[in-house]
Design an enzyme around this catalytic site. Structure first.
Site, mmCIF file in Angstrom:
data_model
loop_
_atom_site.group_PDB
_atom_site.id
_atom_site.type_symbol
_atom_site.label_atom_id
_atom_site.label_comp_id
_atom_site.label_asym_id
_atom_site.label_seq_id
_atom_site.Cartn_x
_atom_site.Cartn_y
_atom_site.Cartn_z
ATOM 1 N N ASN A 295 7.125 -33.555 54.658
ATOM 2 C CA ASN A 295 7.385 -34.834 53.982
ATOM 3 C C ASN A 295 7.894 -35.828 55.017
ATOM 4 O O ASN A 295 9.043 -35.758 55.441
ATOM 5 C CB ASN A 295 8.427 -34.618 52.867
ATOM 6 N N LYS B 129 8.359 -38.952 54.628
ATOM 7 C CA LYS B 129 9.136 -40.046 54.021
ATOM 8 C C LYS B 129 8.651 -41.410 54.565
ATOM 9 O O LYS B 129 7.440 -41.569 54.757
ATOM 10 C CB LYS B 129 10.635 -39.805 54.240
ATOM 11 N N HIS C 56 10.691 -36.264 43.858
ATOM 12 C CA HIS C 56 11.624 -36.036 44.965
ATOM 13 C C HIS C 56 12.966 -36.675 44.606
ATOM 14 O O HIS C 56 13.014 -37.729 43.966
ATOM 15 C CB HIS C 56 11.068 -36.645 46.257
ATOM 16 N N GLU D 49 14.948 -38.388 46.227
ATOM 17 C CA GLU D 49 15.115 -39.780 46.693
ATOM 18 C C GLU D 49 14.442 -40.761 45.730
ATOM 19 O O GLU D 49 14.914 -41.883 45.557
ATOM 20 C CB GLU D 49 14.578 -39.910 48.127
ATOM 21 N N GLU E 204 14.791 -28.177 46.129
ATOM 22 C CA GLU E 204 15.522 -28.899 47.172
ATOM 23 C C GLU E 204 16.905 -29.263 46.648
ATOM 24 O O GLU E 204 17.040 -30.259 45.900
ATOM 25 C CB GLU E 204 14.804 -30.198 47.539
ATOM 26 N N GLY F 148 18.871 -33.547 54.486
ATOM 27 C CA GLY F 148 19.337 -34.377 55.597
ATOM 28 C C GLY F 148 20.781 -34.135 56.014
ATOM 29 O O GLY F 148 21.321 -34.885 56.826
ATOM 30 N N SER G 193 17.131 -29.524 54.858
ATOM 31 C CA SER G 193 17.638 -29.141 56.188
ATOM 32 C C SER G 193 16.945 -27.926 56.786
ATOM 33 O O SER G 193 17.582 -27.089 57.448
ATOM 34 C CB SER G 193 19.159 -28.938 56.152
HETATM 35 P P1 13P Z 1 15.268 -32.748 55.481
HETATM 36 O O1 13P Z 1 14.402 -31.582 55.919
HETATM 37 O O2 13P Z 1 15.280 -33.873 56.444
HETATM 38 O O3 13P Z 1 16.609 -32.273 55.053
HETATM 39 O O4 13P Z 1 14.561 -33.353 54.173
HETATM 40 C C1 13P Z 1 14.202 -32.504 53.164
HETATM 41 C C2 13P Z 1 13.344 -33.228 52.209
HETATM 42 O O5 13P Z 1 13.822 -34.101 51.499
HETATM 43 C C3 13P Z 1 11.923 -32.885 52.162
HETATM 44 O O6 13P Z 1 11.321 -33.389 51.009
#
Ligand code: 13P
Length: 260
Positions: A12, A14, A97, A99, A167, A173, A216
């Site tokens: 991903n 982003k 997701h 976010e 997740e 993150g 992470s």
């Molecule tokens: P990170 O791997 O940067 O923690 O992000 C995870 C994520 O949100 C993947 O969709």
């Protein structure tokens, strides 16, 4: 006869990177050895088309969201239909997701409609679930996830068109991940719940919903997470944009032959 299973790796990206950097990263990814590992890259939608024309056969593409409007085209300013994403080379779409749930107020009901739209045009969905830190601290993670699964997965979902990504929001993150036993327990729970409620297919391995872990994931922890029996792959954010990290994660997945 047992099936040999290679984990799914989902990148991903982003809201990253530039087109130039993306093409450079893809050029490097094209040269790696995959040994049946499937890498699904989900770049920003603007990069799907240029990347589609340069990826090799080991790499598939996904979008990070699609419109709630089910029409292929229409007067919906700023929207991208599931059909449009498919037509430029996406075969997957990430939905729900955290976010998007947080910053764009997406509810389970919205995720469900989007997933149904995606399935209607033949896009596979990667539906994300995961608990906030308060749920973890107050020990209602499983109830929280159950609510998300029951309410965000449409009847059109089946094990061939839907992947569930677990997740934990607090792990995204942050550099923190749950204990391996916690990851196992949640995956087991999600797998049983979804297979019981949404799968009317036979219970053979190939016909079971796959649950992948995200939050992470780094080259340093990937092989240990992939070794967990109930983990069928990884959803990788930041590390998927760093060639050294993603190369090592692909090697870990290559080496992780799970026999089911
Ligand atoms: P990170 O791997 O940067 O923690 O992000 C995870 C994520 O949100 C993947 O969709």
């Amino acid at each position: 006869m047992q099936n040999q299973f290679k984990p799914l790796l989902i990148a991903n990206w982003k809201m990253n990177p530039s087109k130039e950097d993306a093409l450079e990263l893809i050029a490097r990814l094209n040269t790696l050895s995959y040994n049946d590992v499937k890498l699904i890259i989900c770049p920003p939608a603007t990069l799907i088309d240029p990347i589609a024309s340069v990826i090799n056969e080991n790499i598939l593409l996904g979008a990070q969201d699609c419109s709630i409007h089910g029409d292929n085209y229409g007067a919906f300013t700023g929207e991208l239909s599931a059909y449009m994403l498919k037509s430029i080379g996406a075969s997957y779409v990430i939905l729900g997701h955290s976010e998007r749930r947080l910053y764009h107020k997406e509810t389970n009901e919205i995720v469900k409609i989007k997933a149904s739209n995606a399935h209607a045009v033949g896009l596979n969905t990667i539906i994300c679930v995961g608990e906030p830190i308060e749920a973890k601290q107050n020990k209602y993670t499983l109830d929280y996830i159950k609510e998300q699964i029951i309410n965000s997965i449409p009847d059109s979902a089946n094990p061939n068109n839907t992947i569930i990504a677990y997740e934990p929001i607090w792990a995204i993150g942050s550099g923190k991940i749950p204990e391996f036993l916690e990851i196992s327990d949640v995956h087991q729970y999600v797998s049983e719940l979804i297979n019981k409620n949404f799968s009317n297919m036979s219970v053979s391995f190939e016909n079971k919903f796959k649950v992948v872990y995200g939050g992470s994931v780094k080259s340093e922890n990937a092989s240990k997470i992939l070794a967990l029996d109930s983990v069928k792959g990884l959803l990788i954010g930041g590390a998927s944009l760093v060639i050294d990290q993603i190369s090592k994660i692909i090697i870990s997945a290559n080496e992780s032959n799970k026999f089911k």
